[in-house]
Write an enzyme that holds these catalytic residues in place. Sequence first.
Site, PDB file in Angstrom:
ATOM      1  N   ARG A 240       0.852  -1.185   0.000  1.00 42.42           N
ATOM      2  CA  ARG A 240       0.000   0.000   0.000  1.00 42.42           C
ATOM      3  C   ARG A 240       0.890   1.238   0.000  1.00 42.42           C
ATOM      4  O   ARG A 240       1.884   1.303   0.726  1.00 42.42           O
ATOM      5  CB  ARG A 240      -0.931   0.013   1.224  1.00 42.42           C
ATOM      6  CG  ARG A 240      -2.070  -0.986   1.130  1.00 42.42           C
ATOM      7  CD  ARG A 240      -3.095  -0.559   0.077  1.00 42.42           C
ATOM      8  NE  ARG A 240      -4.208  -1.493  -0.018  1.00 42.42           N
ATOM      9  CZ  ARG A 240      -4.290  -2.476  -0.908  1.00 42.42           C
ATOM     10  NH1 ARG A 240      -3.296  -2.671  -1.751  1.00 42.42           N
ATOM     11  NH2 ARG A 240      -5.350  -3.252  -0.959  1.00 42.42           N
ATOM     12  N   GLU A 269      -2.501   7.772  -4.379  1.00 46.74           N
ATOM     13  CA  GLU A 269      -2.820   7.168  -5.665  1.00 46.74           C
ATOM     14  C   GLU A 269      -4.149   7.687  -6.230  1.00 46.74           C
ATOM     15  O   GLU A 269      -5.125   7.773  -5.484  1.00 46.74           O
ATOM     16  CB  GLU A 269      -2.893   5.644  -5.452  1.00 46.74           C
ATOM     17  CG  GLU A 269      -2.874   4.825  -6.701  1.00 46.74           C
ATOM     18  CD  GLU A 269      -2.702   3.333  -6.377  1.00 46.74           C
ATOM     19  OE1 GLU A 269      -3.523   2.538  -6.877  1.00 46.74           O
ATOM     20  OE2 GLU A 269      -1.765   2.987  -5.623  1.00 46.74           O
ATOM     21  N   HIS A 287      -0.301   0.152 -10.316  1.00 54.14           N
ATOM     22  CA  HIS A 287      -1.052  -0.753  -9.448  1.00 54.14           C
ATOM     23  C   HIS A 287      -1.569  -1.956 -10.239  1.00 54.14           C
ATOM     24  O   HIS A 287      -2.775  -2.197 -10.336  1.00 54.14           O
ATOM     25  CB  HIS A 287      -2.208  -0.016  -8.782  1.00 54.14           C
ATOM     26  CG  HIS A 287      -2.666  -0.681  -7.512  1.00 54.14           C
ATOM     27  ND1 HIS A 287      -3.181   0.023  -6.445  1.00 54.14           N
ATOM     28  CD2 HIS A 287      -2.689  -1.983  -7.118  1.00 54.14           C
ATOM     29  CE1 HIS A 287      -3.508  -0.809  -5.474  1.00 54.14           C
ATOM     30  NE2 HIS A 287      -3.210  -2.040  -5.866  1.00 54.14           N
TER      31      HIS A 287
END
Length: 327
Positions: A240, A269, A287
């Site tokens: 993360r 993000e 991602h």
Amino acid sequence: MSKILVTTPIPAPGMDILAAAGEVEVLELDYDRLAERCASGEYSVVVSQLRDRFDAALLGSARITGISNYAVGFDNIDIDAATARGITVANTPGVLTDSTADIAMLLILSTARRVIEADHFVRSGAFTGWEPELLLGSDVSGQVLGLAGFGRIARATARRALGFGMTVKFCPRPPSDRAVTESELGEFAGRVEHVSWEELVATSDFLSLHVPLSESTRHLVDAEVLWAMKNPAILINTARGPIVDEAELVRALRERVIAGAGLDVYEEEPTLTPGLAGLPNTVLLPHVGSATVSVRSEMARLCAENAVAMARGAVPPHPVNLVAQAG
């Protein structure tokens, strides 16, 4: 069965499973409109994405019974607030272990061997022939891989790293620690070394992050950690984004405190911290840890089955907060 709200269409067979079970509405919503829809009483379950934020304020007025998150992680959802409201949360665990470990290993290799720089070098027309010191990178085989966390993805990454002849160390629950028995290590007993977080940071040539996001792991990698890493060392993050203080990472990379970073996730993000994209000693992915056809399809199946079960008032196959079922 009441209506299911889907914030972004999920891959096959997910949408077909949902449609076969009842009425489905697909609406891409910002936070305010999502809050309105959840409070409307029109829907029983929301099929959500990581970018959909379910905080205490939204959940406090929500009239839904379930959230099926199209992800293994669920840090976009305030689980305590959902539980207090009687809202079950479900996720899609166990299906993206290998694909994410593949990406971690890809980032290790491509960052160490400067693959992105080399690709741009050739495409730009700068390659005029072999040279003895052209785009020299770092070794991977024989180097130390430090794993922050030792869950499924970390173990799968360790398996790959051992195949490349790396020395593997791990800290199971940084920044603190816990005992790990030989039986828990299983196939890794005698093949990996359990060390403290401080030792892991100081001795790893590659530090790879595999911990969930929590209050104790937010900014786990901060300025103090970055400046304590080996020079040169490479940071890898497929977990993360907020686990890393991205502004301090940019500073460390710019000042060559560490050699490089390979990232698949970001602190805010999809926004990148200013300066990160311009650094040549990084490999930056959007991602894509779970981005294979088979994995995303299986995630969609699990997500849809969770949603259908909750819409029918049943316990989903993969609940995060089963306590909510008793409420």
